[in-house]
Motif scaffolding. Sequence first.
Motif, short mmCIF file in Angstrom:
data_model
loop_
_atom_site.label_atom_id
_atom_site.label_comp_id
_atom_site.label_asym_id
_atom_site.label_seq_id
_atom_site.Cartn_x
_atom_site.Cartn_y
_atom_site.Cartn_z
N GLY A 105 0.79 -1.22 0.00
CA GLY A 105 0.00 0.00 0.00
C GLY A 105 0.82 1.26 0.00
O GLY A 105 0.33 2.33 0.37
N ARG A 106 2.08 1.16 -0.45
CA ARG A 106 2.99 2.31 -0.41
C ARG A 106 3.34 2.85 -1.79
O ARG A 106 4.29 3.60 -1.93
N MET A 107 2.56 2.49 -2.80
CA MET A 107 2.79 3.04 -4.13
C MET A 107 1.46 3.31 -4.82
O MET A 107 0.54 2.49 -4.76
N ALA A 108 1.38 4.47 -5.44
CA ALA A 108 0.20 4.85 -6.21
C ALA A 108 0.61 5.08 -7.66
O ALA A 108 1.74 5.47 -7.96
N VAL A 109 -0.33 4.84 -8.57
CA VAL A 109 -0.15 5.12 -9.99
C VAL A 109 -1.15 6.21 -10.37
O VAL A 109 -2.35 6.05 -10.16
N GLN A 110 -0.64 7.32 -10.89
CA GLN A 110 -1.50 8.40 -11.37
C GLN A 110 -1.56 8.32 -12.89
O GLN A 110 -0.57 8.49 -13.58
N TRP A 387 1.88 13.19 -25.07
CA TRP A 387 1.43 14.23 -24.12
C TRP A 387 1.15 13.60 -22.75
O TRP A 387 2.06 13.48 -21.94
N GLY A 388 -0.05 13.16 -22.48
CA GLY A 388 -0.35 12.60 -21.16
C GLY A 388 0.46 11.35 -20.87
O GLY A 388 0.80 10.58 -21.76
N ASN A 389 0.73 11.12 -19.58
CA ASN A 389 1.60 10.02 -19.18
C ASN A 389 1.18 9.50 -17.81
O ASN A 389 0.44 10.15 -17.09
N HIS A 390 1.67 8.32 -17.47
CA HIS A 390 1.39 7.70 -16.17
C HIS A 390 2.61 7.86 -15.26
O HIS A 390 3.74 7.69 -15.72
N HIS A 391 2.35 8.17 -13.97
CA HIS A 391 3.46 8.43 -13.05
C HIS A 391 3.28 7.67 -11.75
O HIS A 391 2.16 7.28 -11.38
N LEU A 392 4.40 7.48 -11.05
CA LEU A 392 4.45 6.70 -9.82
C LEU A 392 4.71 7.61 -8.63
O LEU A 392 5.52 8.53 -8.71
N VAL A 393 4.03 7.31 -7.51
CA VAL A 393 4.23 8.02 -6.25
C VAL A 393 4.45 6.97 -5.17
O VAL A 393 3.67 6.01 -5.05
N LEU A 394 5.52 7.14 -4.38
CA LEU A 394 5.89 6.12 -3.40
C LEU A 394 6.15 6.74 -2.03
O LEU A 394 6.64 7.86 -1.94
N GLY A 395 5.85 5.97 -0.98
CA GLY A 395 6.16 6.40 0.37
C GLY A 395 5.18 5.85 1.37
O GLY A 395 4.08 5.39 1.01
N VAL A 398 1.69 7.35 1.34
CA VAL A 398 0.91 7.20 0.11
C VAL A 398 -0.25 6.23 0.32
O VAL A 398 -0.13 5.22 1.00
N LYS A 399 -1.39 6.58 -0.25
CA LYS A 399 -2.55 5.71 -0.25
C LYS A 399 -2.49 4.90 -1.54
O LYS A 399 -2.88 5.38 -2.60
N GLY A 400 -1.98 3.70 -1.43
CA GLY A 400 -1.70 2.91 -2.62
C GLY A 400 -2.92 2.65 -3.48
O GLY A 400 -4.05 2.59 -2.99
N GLY A 401 -2.71 2.53 -4.78
CA GLY A 401 -3.80 2.26 -5.69
C GLY A 401 -3.63 3.02 -6.99
O GLY A 401 -2.54 3.47 -7.33
N ASN A 467 -7.18 18.16 -5.08
CA ASN A 467 -6.41 17.11 -4.41
C ASN A 467 -6.80 15.77 -4.99
O ASN A 467 -7.97 15.38 -4.95
N LEU A 468 -5.83 15.05 -5.51
CA LEU A 468 -6.09 13.78 -6.18
C LEU A 468 -6.23 12.62 -5.22
O LEU A 468 -6.65 11.54 -5.62
N GLY A 469 -5.83 12.82 -3.95
CA GLY A 469 -6.11 11.83 -2.92
C GLY A 469 -5.10 10.72 -2.76
O GLY A 469 -5.31 9.81 -1.94
N PHE A 470 -3.99 10.73 -3.50
CA PHE A 470 -3.06 9.59 -3.42
C PHE A 470 -2.12 9.67 -2.22
O PHE A 470 -1.34 8.76 -1.99
N VAL A 471 -2.16 10.77 -1.48
CA VAL A 471 -1.31 10.88 -0.30
C VAL A 471 -2.04 11.67 0.77
O VAL A 471 -2.94 12.48 0.45
#
Length: 471
Positions: A105-110, A387-395, A398-401, A467-471
């Motif tokens: 649960g420590r990684m999100a994909v935007q 143009w648009g891309n997918h990115h990773l957020v970790l920590g 982070v609210k994983g998902g 706020n996108l809610g991933f953290v």
Amino acid sequence: MSHAHLPSPGRRRLLAGALGLGTLAALAPLRPARAADFKALVCIFLYGGNDGMNTVVPLDATRHADYARVRGALALPQASLGRLGSSDFGLHPSLAALNPLFEAGRMAVQFNVGPLHAPLTKAQYRADAGRTALTPPSLFSHSDQQVLWESASTDAQSRTGWGGRAAATLGLPSPVISVGGNGHFGLSELAAPLVLPGPGDGFGLAGLSAADLAWTPNALRLDAVKALAAEAPDTDLAGAFQAQQRDAMALAEQLGPLVKRKPGEAGSNAAIDAAFAPLIANGNVTTGLGRQLYQAAKLLDVRATLGGTRQIYFAQLGGFDTHGNQVAADALGGTHAALLKQLGDALGCFQAALTAVGLAESVTTFTQSDFGRTFKPNNSSGTDHAWGNHHLVLGGAVKGGFYGSYPTLALGGPDDVGVDSWEQQGRWIPTTSVDQYAATLLAWMGASAGQLDAVLPNLANFGSARNLGFV
């Protein structure tokens, strides 16, 4: 950016690595702040435009078939992908080190994020045709889109970065701390980022390290530099620069030994060394991004060195402009796989180090890149600018998902900018803006609504979706 607060090129070379220090307050002693009081952001910029379509891939039968039909030889087989939890998405096999973080649960994909002035539909984009601010300028251009991402604006002439503006607006005692060079991300109106070298390299006055001072002429040279910095200034500009010199020299004396320290050397943190052990050989961290994140881990471990309880870091990995030979014959090797392997392994070691020193909940790491790449491959076994891309957020915070909207995998479909057959390449119109992405991260840091609006000029155009809610 006011040049009155920056040294001349010659003096920049003299004060190697010590840019942007005119804003530093009195230096704090080398001791950690309580982790509960501390938060840091770590930006990793993937220069060249990472192929998000092969970074996070749909696994369900229908969408994977759509993906494979267009991607052809570039398509990753379902069996090769590391399924993210129980979802219908998988990670590129080279990012295997990150799958456990998602499971925990420590990684999100935007999904599908990129520069936007305001929410934009395909019909609006086609009608606008770049005539107004609605369409970001110079789409698909490396240099311009790097500026838009690093500045979180739709002004390709922006002179500041959103990291630098955030540091200034939040009143952080240090500028952005860069272990990856002097990127646009860390610039504010009055300061450049604090650029630090890698482990094993000296930090301070060029040619005046402790070893250099054993030679009498170098010792005399250092005395002369200190005397110049202590002279009574005859102008405000000279006074500002002298103050910057004094701060730089004091910081170099304090940080120099820590910055230079390599794995296994006296005084190194055994827990950090153990976390990075997969990337260490003969006392050196073996990859470029690994070296940067090892350096960041050391600095975060003594996080009060630069004062305050909030810090922003910058690291980078280049080489993602994969127009040709993006994959090997079996679609699992090639240039992109090697780059993602370096990214995944370095991030895995970095998160392990943060956990080992009790900072897993206090540090959030995120990716940025020039743009995504075309869904449709080119004729050189590669992909082109999109143009648009997918990115990773970790920590740990982070609210994983998964967040945002995954694009419809159809050339010429609702998310593709193209209409005529020749322009149907799969260049996704972003459904999430860089402003929203940055605002979510800065809100976690404690930025108020007013501060977010000051840092992110287009945020107000997205209404309540701040706020996108991933953290």
